[in-house]
Design an enzyme around this catalytic site. Structure first.
Site, PDB file in Angstrom:
ATOM      1  N   LYS B  77       0.854  -1.200   0.000  1.00 26.96           N
ATOM      2  CA  LYS B  77       0.000   0.000   0.000  1.00 26.96           C
ATOM      3  C   LYS B  77       0.881   1.239   0.000  1.00 26.96           C
ATOM      4  O   LYS B  77       1.860   1.306   0.754  1.00 26.96           O
ATOM      5  CB  LYS B  77      -0.890  -0.018   1.239  1.00 26.96           C
ATOM      6  CG  LYS B  77      -1.876   1.144   1.331  1.00 26.96           C
ATOM      7  CD  LYS B  77      -2.674   1.060   2.633  1.00 26.96           C
ATOM      8  CE  LYS B  77      -3.787   2.087   2.697  1.00 26.96           C
ATOM      9  NZ  LYS B  77      -4.537   1.984   3.975  1.00 26.96           N
ATOM     10  N   SER B 152      -9.433   1.937   3.094  1.00 29.99           N
ATOM     11  CA  SER B 152      -8.587   2.636   2.152  1.00 29.99           C
ATOM     12  C   SER B 152      -7.587   1.731   1.422  1.00 29.99           C
ATOM     13  O   SER B 152      -7.041   2.138   0.391  1.00 29.99           O
ATOM     14  CB  SER B 152      -7.803   3.735   2.874  1.00 29.99           C
ATOM     15  OG  SER B 152      -6.926   3.182   3.827  1.00 29.99           O
ATOM     16  N   SER B 176      -9.405  -0.164   7.412  1.00 24.88           N
ATOM     17  CA  SER B 176      -8.875  -0.008   6.056  1.00 24.88           C
ATOM     18  C   SER B 176      -8.201  -1.240   5.479  1.00 24.88           C
ATOM     19  O   SER B 176      -7.900  -1.262   4.283  1.00 24.88           O
ATOM     20  CB  SER B 176      -7.892   1.167   6.006  1.00 24.88           C
ATOM     21  OG  SER B 176      -8.584   2.376   5.878  1.00 24.88           O
TER      22      SER B 176
END
Lengths: 122, 483
Positions: B77, B152, B176
């Site tokens: 990420k 996210s 997330s």
């Protein structure tokens, strides 16, 4: 009136007269909607007129939502309260140097003679 | 479900494939599918190839006890710093920033000879539940391109679900990792707060943030978790001491475990009855395996989201103060330094980040800090106590991971509170610091549903015990549908 009870907020407001306290401008307890320009000023966020209008409406709804915490009875906690517990972490009291200093300096948009260069403060 | 990572490791050991071959497969899949999915922000082919060749040399040298992750591709990420690769946090404010150092989790993956293929898309500064708040455009759900992958860590979840990489790292501040894992039908772990070092993770809300794996199987999550977890002198909030192994727990079964079902998690407004039914079916499966299922009550569940949006935004407003055009990223010129700050931040941050900075600044401001920040901090402790009490009578809590299955792109973008509500079942674990694992448990209208398994602080072993037992049983009876 509840002001400057914590070191945290004191630091926030100690930067000179230009950055007024939210409550000085609006009075504590006023409608949160009208606070957005002042808060944006504190947060150093330039907002366009459209953004300010939209964010003001959203901000009011969000504050109304989070206000539900007021209904919960919970004993006051020290500001240092954490979920994982606090432990003191200290390194040896010795001079160290980071091999990354130059590389980190290089990340800045503008440097001069190993300093970060910025426009005048005033 | 056989471990994907273990299977690849064994194929590498038997020389049926090479690390470079696995990397090529991954790159080909990215070329083939990612123009549509947009799960990657940056593909680092050159450094990945160099890492794969090094791993292949290790395998060819016949080095004994090579790590399970050696030579296996992964995605990171773009909230986590990898030396030499651009780090954007999904934001324009970090334009041009290339960190010169690795996050601790990256150092650990590299110590295991992992091959980092690239950086994945996310909501800007991990603030969002759909990846629509990325400054670089949304990621799409591999099950249906009209839907969000969650957020996210939506890029990481979509990349794993679409088989672009065998595993990815995400970060979880309010759900997330778990919400996108649920939306994309993969496994996602949020470790106990402090279990994984935050050094080199771009900070959003420091008392909530944790990194963790997104994988295709529970065992894979355990393998990656063991590689990245542990005390770090560079993060004073990491838990001291060694990390207990969770690998043995994978085979332990659930016989005799007391599983608590918090009714509030099924009754919250907005919980789709079909999702609730699917998760209750999973509870029945676990009961059939010898676990004892009990109802418990966590009355403060409903207020956790409000607590989170006060405390996390307060922390974000201070953490994001550093993006001012001075030391890294974008700088918009101005006559004075103050102009630079305002213009850089005003143009560099997107709408959601601005909303949260405003709310957090408000919650910390003189005149409101007691009413909001301190009050929320006190309620947070009460929520943590409520969890601790629940765990006096049960070993594990079980719930849906999300109130509903993946929603349409654009559906919630104009309504921040509806978007926030997507995390209502995942936020409480970040508030309490507890570890939680999401495992796919069925589908509604062809879209994946996630079972959320919650354990007391530091008891990731229990998560893996329950997760592996459930997954094993499910694969015996149903198999798993791929996107």
């Amino acid at each position: 009136m509840v002001t400057q009870k914590t070191g945290h907020s004191r630091a926030l407001w100690s930067r000179g007269p230009r950055y007024a306290k939210v409550e000085d401008v609006m009075g504590a307890g006023s409608q949160p909607r009208s606070l957005v320009p002042q808060i944006a000023d504190l947060a150093r966020l330039a907002l366009t007129d459209d953004e300010e209008k939209r964010l003001s409406l959203e901000f009011q709804r969000i504050v109304e939502y989070v206000d539900q915490v007021q209904k919960v009875q919970a004993p006051a906690e020290p500001l240092t309260a954490t979920i994982s517990g606090v432990r003191q972490v200290l390194r040896d009291d010795a001079v160290t140097s980071s091999p990354l200093a130059d590389a980190l300096l290089h990340c800045s948009p503008e440097t001069e003679q190993r300093h970060v260069r910025v426009p005048p403060v005033l | 479900m056989p471990s994907v990572i273990r299977d690849l490791h064994e194929r590498l050991l038997r020389r049926e494939t090479t690390a470079e071959g696995l990397l090529d497969q991954s790159l080909a899949a990215i070329r083939d599918k990612d123009e549509t999915l947009h799960s990657f922000l940056h593909v680092a082919e050159d450094t990945a190839r160099a890492a794969a060749r090094r791993a292949d040399e290790e395998f060819q040298a016949g080095r004994e006890e090579l790590p399970l992750l050696a030579g296996i591709p992964c995605a990171i990420k773009d909230m986590i710093c990898v030396a030499g690769l651009p780090a954007t946090a999904g934001s324009r404010v970090l334009d041009g920033f290339v960190p010169p150092y690795d996050a601790t989790v990256i150092e650990r993956l590299k110590d295991h000879d992992a091959v980092i293929v690239g950086k994945t898309n996310l909501d800007e500064f991990a603030m969002g539940s759909s990846t629509e708040h990325s400054a670089f455009g949304p990621t799409r759900n591999p099950y249906d391109e009209a839907l969000v992958p969650g957020g996210s860590s939506g890029g990481s979840a979509a990349a794993v679900a679409a088989n672009l990489v065998p595993y990815a790292l995400g970060t979880d501040t309010g759900g997330s990792i778990r919400q996108p894992a649920s939306f994309c039908g993969v496994v996602g772990l949020k470790p106990t707060y402090g279990r994984v070092s935050r050094y080199g993770m771009i900070a959003f809300a420091s008392s909530f943030d944790q990194a963790g794996p997104l994988t295709r199987t529970v065992e894979d999550a355990a393998i990656v978790y063991e590689a990245i977890a542990g005390e770090d002198p560079r993060d004073g909030t990491t838990l001291p001491g060694s990390v207990p192994s969770v690998r043995a727990a994978l085979e332990a079964g659930v016989q005799g475990l007391r599983l608590g079902v918090p009714e509030e998690y099924f009754a919250e407004e907005g919980v789709d009855p079909n999702v609730a039914r699917t998760v209750r079916h999973a509870l029945g499966v676990l009961a059939g395996l010898g676990a004892e299922v009990r109802e418990v009550s966590l009355p403060l569940t409903g207020v956790a989201l409000a607590v989170y949006y006060i405390l996390a935004t307060a922390e974000a407003s201070t953490n994001l103060a550093r993006y001012d055009g001075v030391r890294f990223g974008r700088r918009v010129p101005g006559r004075t330094l103050d102009d630079v700050y305002r213009r850089t931040r005003g143009t560099g941050f997107g709408a959601e980040v601005k909303r949260r900075i405003l709310l957090g600044t408000f919650a910390l401001s003189a005149g409101y800090a007691d009413q909001y920040y301190r009050k929320a901090a006190a309620v947070r402790q009460a929520i943590a106590r409520e969890y601790a009490q629940a765990f006096e009578t049960v070993d594990i809590l079980l719930s849906p991971a999300t109130p509903e299955v993946a929603f349409r792109i654009g559906e919630k973008l104009q309504d921040p509170l509806r978007m926030y509500a997507s995390d209502i079942l995942s936020v409480p674990m970040n508030v309490a610091g507890a570890p939680a694992l999401v495992v796919p448990c069925g589908s509604v209208d062809g879209l994946p549903v996630g079972l959320q398994i919650i354990a007391p602080l530091g008891r990731e072993d229990l998560l893996f015990r329950v997760g592996a037992a459930y997954e094993r049983r499910r694969s015996e009876t149903e198999g798993k549908k791929d996107p």
